[in-house]
Write a protein that holds these residues in place. Structure first.
Motif, PDB file in Angstrom:
ATOM      1  N   PHE A   1      30.613  23.734  34.627  1.00 49.77           N
ATOM      2  CA  PHE A   1      30.260  22.333  34.386  1.00 49.77           C
ATOM      3  C   PHE A   1      31.297  21.615  33.541  1.00 49.77           C
ATOM      4  CE2 PHE A   1      26.033  24.509  34.798  1.00 49.77           C
ATOM      5  CZ  PHE A   1      25.835  24.154  36.122  1.00 49.77           C
ATOM      6  N   ILE A   2      31.038  21.371  32.261  1.00 45.85           N
ATOM      7  CA  ILE A   2      31.906  20.565  31.410  1.00 45.85           C
ATOM      8  C   ILE A   2      32.976  21.458  30.765  1.00 45.85           C
ATOM      9  CG2 ILE A   2      31.973  19.068  29.375  1.00 45.85           C
ATOM     10  CD1 ILE A   2      28.961  18.491  29.974  1.00 45.85           C
ATOM     11  N   PRO A   3      34.270  21.207  31.049  1.00 47.83           N
ATOM     12  CA  PRO A   3      35.324  22.026  30.440  1.00 47.83           C
ATOM     13  C   PRO A   3      35.213  22.050  28.917  1.00 47.83           C
ATOM     14  CG  PRO A   3      36.239  20.627  32.152  1.00 47.83           C
ATOM     15  CD  PRO A   3      34.805  20.172  31.934  1.00 47.83           C
ATOM     16  N   GLY A   4      35.325  23.248  28.353  1.00 44.97           N
ATOM     17  CA  GLY A   4      35.262  23.427  26.904  1.00 44.97           C
ATOM     18  C   GLY A   4      33.874  23.736  26.380  1.00 44.97           C
ATOM     19  N   LEU A   5      32.850  23.290  27.083  1.00 46.45           N
ATOM     20  CA  LEU A   5      31.491  23.486  26.604  1.00 46.45           C
ATOM     21  C   LEU A   5      30.932  24.847  27.013  1.00 46.45           C
ATOM     22  CD1 LEU A   5      29.150  22.281  25.044  1.00 46.45           C
ATOM     23  CD2 LEU A   5      28.377  21.196  27.150  1.00 46.45           C
ATOM     24  N   PHE A   6      31.117  25.214  28.268  1.00 50.10           N
ATOM     25  CA  PHE A   6      30.603  26.494  28.772  1.00 50.10           C
ATOM     26  C   PHE A   6      31.728  27.400  29.262  1.00 50.10           C
ATOM     27  CE2 PHE A   6      27.009  23.536  29.544  1.00 50.10           C
ATOM     28  CZ  PHE A   6      26.091  24.152  28.722  1.00 50.10           C
ATOM     29  N   ASP A   7      32.883  27.351  28.618  1.00 47.54           N
ATOM     30  CA  ASP A   7      33.995  28.220  28.996  1.00 47.54           C
ATOM     31  C   ASP A   7      33.668  29.665  28.615  1.00 47.54           C
ATOM     32  OD1 ASP A   7      35.235  25.883  29.647  1.00 47.54           O
ATOM     33  OD2 ASP A   7      36.900  26.091  28.255  1.00 47.54           O
ATOM     34  N   GLY A   8      34.157  30.587  29.413  1.00 53.03           N
ATOM     35  CA  GLY A   8      33.978  31.999  29.094  1.00 53.03           C
ATOM     36  C   GLY A   8      35.230  32.774  29.441  1.00 53.03           C
ATOM     37  N   GLU A   9      35.796  33.453  28.453  1.00 49.91           N
ATOM     38  CA  GLU A   9      36.969  34.278  28.715  1.00 49.91           C
ATOM     39  C   GLU A   9      36.508  35.722  28.812  1.00 49.91           C
ATOM     40  OE1 GLU A   9      40.842  33.315  27.112  1.00 49.91           O
ATOM     41  OE2 GLU A   9      40.922  35.353  26.305  1.00 49.91           O
ATOM     42  N   HIS A  10      36.942  36.382  29.869  1.00 51.45           N
ATOM     43  CA  HIS A  10      36.556  37.771  30.112  1.00 51.45           C
ATOM     44  C   HIS A  10      37.808  38.628  30.160  1.00 51.45           C
ATOM     45  CE1 HIS A  10      32.372  36.749  31.107  1.00 51.45           C
ATOM     46  NE2 HIS A  10      32.918  35.608  31.493  1.00 51.45           N
ATOM     47  N   SER A  11      37.748  39.776  29.530  1.00 51.82           N
ATOM     48  CA  SER A  11      38.887  40.673  29.460  1.00 51.82           C
ATOM     49  C   SER A  11      38.465  42.052  29.942  1.00 51.82           C
ATOM     50  CB  SER A  11      39.389  40.759  28.015  1.00 51.82           C
ATOM     51  OG  SER A  11      40.470  41.657  27.927  1.00 51.82           O
ATOM     52  N   PHE A  12      39.266  42.613  30.821  1.00 55.36           N
ATOM     53  CA  PHE A  12      39.016  43.947  31.359  1.00 55.36           C
ATOM     54  C   PHE A  12      40.237  44.798  31.053  1.00 55.36           C
ATOM     55  CE2 PHE A  12      37.007  40.730  33.938  1.00 55.36           C
ATOM     56  CZ  PHE A  12      35.697  41.161  33.982  1.00 55.36           C
ATOM     57  N   SER A  13      40.032  45.913  30.375  1.00 56.72           N
ATOM     58  CA  SER A  13      41.164  46.787  30.076  1.00 56.72           C
ATOM     59  C   SER A  13      41.065  48.061  30.901  1.00 56.72           C
ATOM     60  CB  SER A  13      41.229  47.117  28.580  1.00 56.72           C
ATOM     61  OG  SER A  13      40.089  47.850  28.193  1.00 56.72           O
ATOM     62  N   ILE A  14      42.227  48.613  31.192  1.00 56.70           N
ATOM     63  CA  ILE A  14      42.337  49.849  31.966  1.00 56.70           C
ATOM     64  C   ILE A  14      43.042  50.862  31.072  1.00 56.70           C
ATOM     65  CG2 ILE A  14      43.272  50.901  34.059  1.00 56.70           C
ATOM     66  CD1 ILE A  14      43.343  47.952  35.198  1.00 56.70           C
ATOM     67  N   GLU A  15      42.365  51.963  30.786  1.00 58.93           N
ATOM     68  CA  GLU A  15      42.904  52.980  29.883  1.00 58.93           C
ATOM     69  C   GLU A  15      43.056  54.298  30.628  1.00 58.93           C
ATOM     70  OE1 GLU A  15      39.807  53.214  26.998  1.00 58.93           O
ATOM     71  OE2 GLU A  15      40.155  51.195  26.240  1.00 58.93           O
ATOM     72  N   ALA A  16      44.238  54.876  30.582  1.00 61.08           N
ATOM     73  CA  ALA A  16      44.464  56.187  31.185  1.00 61.08           C
ATOM     74  C   ALA A  16      43.674  57.229  30.404  1.00 61.08           C
ATOM     75  CB  ALA A  16      45.948  56.530  31.173  1.00 61.08           C
ATOM     76  N   VAL A  17      42.947  58.102  31.113  1.00 61.03           N
ATOM     77  CA  VAL A  17      42.178  59.160  30.451  1.00 61.03           C
ATOM     78  C   VAL A  17      42.526  60.533  31.005  1.00 61.03           C
ATOM     79  CG1 VAL A  17      40.260  57.675  29.781  1.00 61.03           C
ATOM     80  CG2 VAL A  17      40.201  58.829  31.993  1.00 61.03           C
ATOM     81  N   GLY A  18      43.463  60.609  31.898  1.00 62.31           N
ATOM     82  CA  GLY A  18      43.881  61.877  32.479  1.00 62.31           C
ATOM     83  C   GLY A  18      44.683  61.624  33.733  1.00 62.31           C
ATOM     84  N   GLU A  19      45.123  62.688  34.331  1.00 67.33           N
ATOM     85  CA  GLU A  19      45.888  62.554  35.566  1.00 67.33           C
ATOM     86  C   GLU A  19      44.987  61.961  36.650  1.00 67.33           C
ATOM     87  OE1 GLU A  19      48.382  65.308  38.640  1.00 67.33           O
ATOM     88  OE2 GLU A  19      48.243  65.936  36.557  1.00 67.33           O
ATOM     89  N   ASN A  20      45.425  60.849  37.225  1.00 71.41           N
ATOM     90  CA  ASN A  20      44.685  60.148  38.295  1.00 71.41           C
ATOM     91  C   ASN A  20      43.301  59.672  37.858  1.00 71.41           C
ATOM     92  OD1 ASN A  20      46.773  60.523  40.225  1.00 71.41           O
ATOM     93  ND2 ASN A  20      46.075  62.622  40.485  1.00 71.41           N
ATOM     94  N   ARG A  21      43.119  59.418  36.554  1.00 73.59           N
ATOM     95  CA  ARG A  21      41.829  58.931  36.044  1.00 73.59           C
ATOM     96  C   ARG A  21      42.066  57.816  35.036  1.00 73.59           C
ATOM     97  NH1 ARG A  21      37.428  63.175  34.531  1.00 73.59           N
ATOM     98  NH2 ARG A  21      36.632  61.147  33.957  1.00 73.59           N
ATOM     99  N   VAL A  22      41.215  56.793  35.123  1.00 67.75           N
ATOM    100  CA  VAL A  22      41.280  55.693  34.167  1.00 67.75           C
ATOM    101  C   VAL A  22      39.861  55.327  33.729  1.00 67.75           C
ATOM    102  CG1 VAL A  22      43.409  54.725  35.129  1.00 67.75           C
ATOM    103  CG2 VAL A  22      41.194  53.864  35.920  1.00 67.75           C
ATOM    104  N   ARG A  23      39.794  54.621  32.606  1.00 65.12           N
ATOM    105  CA  ARG A  23      38.532  54.059  32.134  1.00 65.12           C
ATOM    106  C   ARG A  23      38.674  52.550  32.273  1.00 65.12           C
ATOM    107  NH1 ARG A  23      38.357  55.997  27.151  1.00 65.12           N
ATOM    108  NH2 ARG A  23      37.090  57.732  27.825  1.00 65.12           N
ATOM    109  N   PHE A  24      37.731  51.918  32.973  1.00 66.58           N
ATOM    110  CA  PHE A  24      37.730  50.473  33.166  1.00 66.58           C
ATOM    111  C   PHE A  24      36.709  49.892  32.200  1.00 66.58           C
ATOM    112  CE2 PHE A  24      36.337  46.637  35.522  1.00 66.58           C
ATOM    113  CZ  PHE A  24      37.564  46.018  35.660  1.00 66.58           C
ATOM    114  N   VAL A  25      37.174  49.120  31.224  1.00 65.13           N
ATOM    115  CA  VAL A  25      36.307  48.591  30.173  1.00 65.13           C
ATOM    116  C   VAL A  25      36.263  47.065  30.278  1.00 65.13           C
ATOM    117  CG1 VAL A  25      35.929  48.429  27.686  1.00 65.13           C
ATOM    118  CG2 VAL A  25      36.953  50.483  28.660  1.00 65.13           C
TER     119      VAL A  25
END
Length: 64
Positions: A40-64
């Motif tokens: 709707f109105i810019p600035g009023l209902f803005d939402g920033e979303h962040s997704f991180s990808i962390e290596a946890v082993g060979e051929n494995r990641v954690r998606f947070v």
């Protein structure tokens, strides 16, 4: 790429789906995806979303 617009469709269980087009704030391959969505109105209902990808082993990641 930073500055690009995404098309995201979410449909939570038991409710109607919704499409929105956030702007990519940061895209670092194999590390992070961050976007800013506006509702709707810019600035009023803005939402920033962040997704991180962390290596946890060979051929494995954690998606947070």
């Amino acid at each position: 790429k930073t500055g690009e617009r995404l098309q995201v469709y979410l449909e939570p269980s038991g409710s109607r789906g919704m499409t929105f087009t956030p702007t990519v704030r940061s895209a670092q391959p194999n590390r992070e995806l961050r976007w800013l969505g506006r509702l709707f109105i810019p600035g009023l209902f803005d939402g920033e979303h962040s997704f991180s990808i962390e290596a946890v082993g060979e051929n494995r990641v954690r998606f947070v």
